[in-house]
Design a protein around this motif. Sequence first.
Motif, PDB file in Angstrom:
ATOM      1  N   LYS A   1      43.292 -26.144  38.603  1.00 24.88           N
ATOM      2  CA  LYS A   1      43.095 -25.471  37.325  1.00 24.88           C
ATOM      3  C   LYS A   1      41.863 -26.005  36.616  1.00 24.88           C
ATOM      4  O   LYS A   1      41.054 -25.231  36.081  1.00 24.88           O
ATOM      5  N   ARG A   2      41.673 -27.313  36.617  1.00 22.63           N
ATOM      6  CA  ARG A   2      40.518 -27.894  35.931  1.00 22.63           C
ATOM      7  C   ARG A   2      39.215 -27.506  36.618  1.00 22.63           C
ATOM      8  O   ARG A   2      38.215 -27.224  35.958  1.00 22.63           O
ATOM      9  N   VAL A   3      39.230 -27.460  37.940  1.00 23.04           N
ATOM     10  CA  VAL A   3      38.020 -27.066  38.667  1.00 23.04           C
ATOM     11  C   VAL A   3      37.708 -25.584  38.423  1.00 23.04           C
ATOM     12  O   VAL A   3      36.548 -25.203  38.242  1.00 23.04           O
ATOM     13  N   LEU A   4      38.732 -24.752  38.416  1.00 19.76           N
ATOM     14  CA  LEU A   4      38.528 -23.328  38.129  1.00 19.76           C
ATOM     15  C   LEU A   4      37.887 -23.110  36.763  1.00 19.76           C
ATOM     16  O   LEU A   4      37.079 -22.200  36.580  1.00 19.76           O
ATOM     17  N   ASP A   5      38.255 -23.944  35.795  1.00 17.83           N
ATOM     18  CA  ASP A   5      37.761 -23.786  34.429  1.00 17.83           C
ATOM     19  C   ASP A   5      36.445 -24.518  34.176  1.00 17.83           C
ATOM     20  O   ASP A   5      35.883 -24.405  33.081  1.00 17.83           O
ATOM     21  N   ALA A   6      35.957 -25.261  35.163  1.00 20.29           N
ATOM     22  CA  ALA A   6      34.708 -26.011  34.979  1.00 20.29           C
ATOM     23  C   ALA A   6      33.521 -25.051  34.922  1.00 20.29           C
ATOM     24  O   ALA A   6      33.532 -23.992  35.568  1.00 20.29           O
ATOM     25  N   PRO A   7      32.477 -25.379  34.156  1.00 20.32           N
ATOM     26  CA  PRO A   7      31.280 -24.528  34.123  1.00 20.32           C
ATOM     27  C   PRO A   7      30.621 -24.460  35.487  1.00 20.32           C
ATOM     28  O   PRO A   7      30.741 -25.387  36.309  1.00 20.32           O
ATOM     29  N   GLU A   8      29.933 -23.360  35.749  1.00 15.43           N
ATOM     30  CA  GLU A   8      29.307 -23.167  37.056  1.00 15.43           C
ATOM     31  C   GLU A   8      28.373 -24.313  37.421  1.00 15.43           C
ATOM     32  O   GLU A   8      28.295 -24.704  38.590  1.00 15.43           O
ATOM     33  N   SER A   9      27.692 -24.873  36.431  1.00 17.67           N
ATOM     34  CA  SER A   9      26.738 -25.945  36.698  1.00 17.67           C
ATOM     35  C   SER A   9      27.409 -27.220  37.202  1.00 17.67           C
ATOM     36  O   SER A   9      26.744 -28.097  37.763  1.00 17.67           O
ATOM     37  N   ALA A  10      28.732 -27.329  37.002  1.00 15.42           N
ATOM     38  CA  ALA A  10      29.449 -28.540  37.431  1.00 15.42           C
ATOM     39  C   ALA A  10      29.810 -28.522  38.906  1.00 15.42           C
ATOM     40  O   ALA A  10      30.162 -29.561  39.476  1.00 15.42           O
TER      41      ALA A  10
ATOM     42  N   LEU B   1      30.027 -30.608  42.405  1.00 16.38           N
ATOM     43  CA  LEU B   1      30.386 -31.997  42.133  1.00 16.38           C
ATOM     44  C   LEU B   1      31.847 -32.138  41.751  1.00 16.38           C
ATOM     45  O   LEU B   1      32.564 -33.006  42.285  1.00 16.38           O
ATOM     46  N   VAL B   2      32.337 -31.276  40.812  1.00 12.47           N
ATOM     47  CA  VAL B   2      33.726 -31.429  40.382  1.00 12.47           C
ATOM     48  C   VAL B   2      34.693 -31.136  41.522  1.00 12.47           C
ATOM     49  O   VAL B   2      35.770 -31.746  41.599  1.00 12.47           O
ATOM     50  N   ASP B   3      34.327 -30.228  42.415  1.00 13.89           N
ATOM     51  CA  ASP B   3      35.180 -29.943  43.573  1.00 13.89           C
ATOM     52  C   ASP B   3      35.298 -31.183  44.463  1.00 13.89           C
ATOM     53  O   ASP B   3      36.394 -31.541  44.920  1.00 13.89           O
ATOM     54  N   ASP B   4      34.158 -31.821  44.714  1.00  6.53           N
ATOM     55  CA  ASP B   4      34.160 -33.012  45.566  1.00  6.53           C
ATOM     56  C   ASP B   4      34.963 -34.144  44.931  1.00  6.53           C
ATOM     57  O   ASP B   4      35.722 -34.846  45.616  1.00  6.53           O
ATOM     58  N   LEU B   5      34.817 -34.326  43.621  1.00 13.40           N
ATOM     59  CA  LEU B   5      35.544 -35.400  42.944  1.00 13.40           C
ATOM     60  C   LEU B   5      37.044 -35.132  42.952  1.00 13.40           C
ATOM     61  O   LEU B   5      37.846 -36.042  43.202  1.00 13.40           O
ATOM     62  N   ALA B   6      37.434 -33.878  42.688  1.00 14.44           N
ATOM     63  CA  ALA B   6      38.854 -33.541  42.721  1.00 14.44           C
ATOM     64  C   ALA B   6      39.432 -33.735  44.119  1.00 14.44           C
ATOM     65  O   ALA B   6      40.533 -34.277  44.285  1.00 14.44           O
ATOM     66  N   GLN B   7      38.674 -33.306  45.123  1.00 15.40           N
ATOM     67  CA  GLN B   7      39.148 -33.461  46.499  1.00 15.40           C
ATOM     68  C   GLN B   7      39.257 -34.934  46.877  1.00 15.40           C
ATOM     69  O   GLN B   7      40.196 -35.335  47.585  1.00 15.40           O
ATOM     70  N   ALA B   8      38.324 -35.745  46.401  1.00 16.26           N
ATOM     71  CA  ALA B   8      38.370 -37.180  46.705  1.00 16.26           C
ATOM     72  C   ALA B   8      39.641 -37.806  46.143  1.00 16.26           C
ATOM     73  O   ALA B   8      40.275 -38.658  46.788  1.00 16.26           O
TER      74      ALA B   8
END
Length: 253
Positions: A209-218, A221-228
């Motif tokens: 949910k947080r990654v879906l709501d993140a701005p496109e510019s993020a 990076l946010v996907d990799d951090l969440a997956q980590a």
Amino acid sequence: MRALRLVAESADRIHIELDRPAVRNAIDEVMVAELHEVCADLERHPRTLILSGASTPERGVFASGADIGVLLGRGRDEALRGYNARIFSRIAELPMPVIAAVDGYAIGGGAELAYAADIRIASDRAVFGNPEAGLGIIAAAGGTWRLPKLVGAPLARQILLAGRRLTAQEALDAHLVASVHAPDELIDAAHGIADRIATQDPLAVQLTKRVLDAPESAHPLVDDLAQAILFESDAKRARMSAFLDRSATKERS
């Protein structure tokens, strides 16, 4: 008198009903304050939230919007406080998904509340609309920026600028709602979605949910951090091991 009613509560979900049927569940300061209480609880103890409106067999109402009598008396200072905008954003940012079960009218602020949900489903008598411009104001509680993301700018402009209303079928065609149901089947359908969410890993749902709501510019990076984070979780190891065990059992049978 309270403006919300607790319909059901369990370890993985809570069902809250907007309960001001005499004024078509109009959103006032009491309802906003009570919604803040609900959010505070769900921020401490994340669960799926189902939101619906008090309806009758004869008339469905999710929420008819802000109380016009209250809005009439508000001035610049009240507008700058953004009562509805803040609570709707808090609802949108809850850790676990929010399901809006819309039966009947979702108009003005009521529509904007539905827009703040992660998943919207509707009864076949649902109607969505934003008549704010006709009342001399704008849809300032998320309508001007959430709605274009949900249905696209051309349709959003018709709704916001020309007062177009969407029927349940039109909302389904525009992907504003995920499904349409008979009024007496709507809440069961909402619980069916909550049941499916409950089978997922809660942390994976929250991070998705947080990654879906993140701005496109993020991204990415946010996907990799969440997956980590998830790659190191006990739930990931347990769920993947169980999947492999089931696959091995099927191959042997």
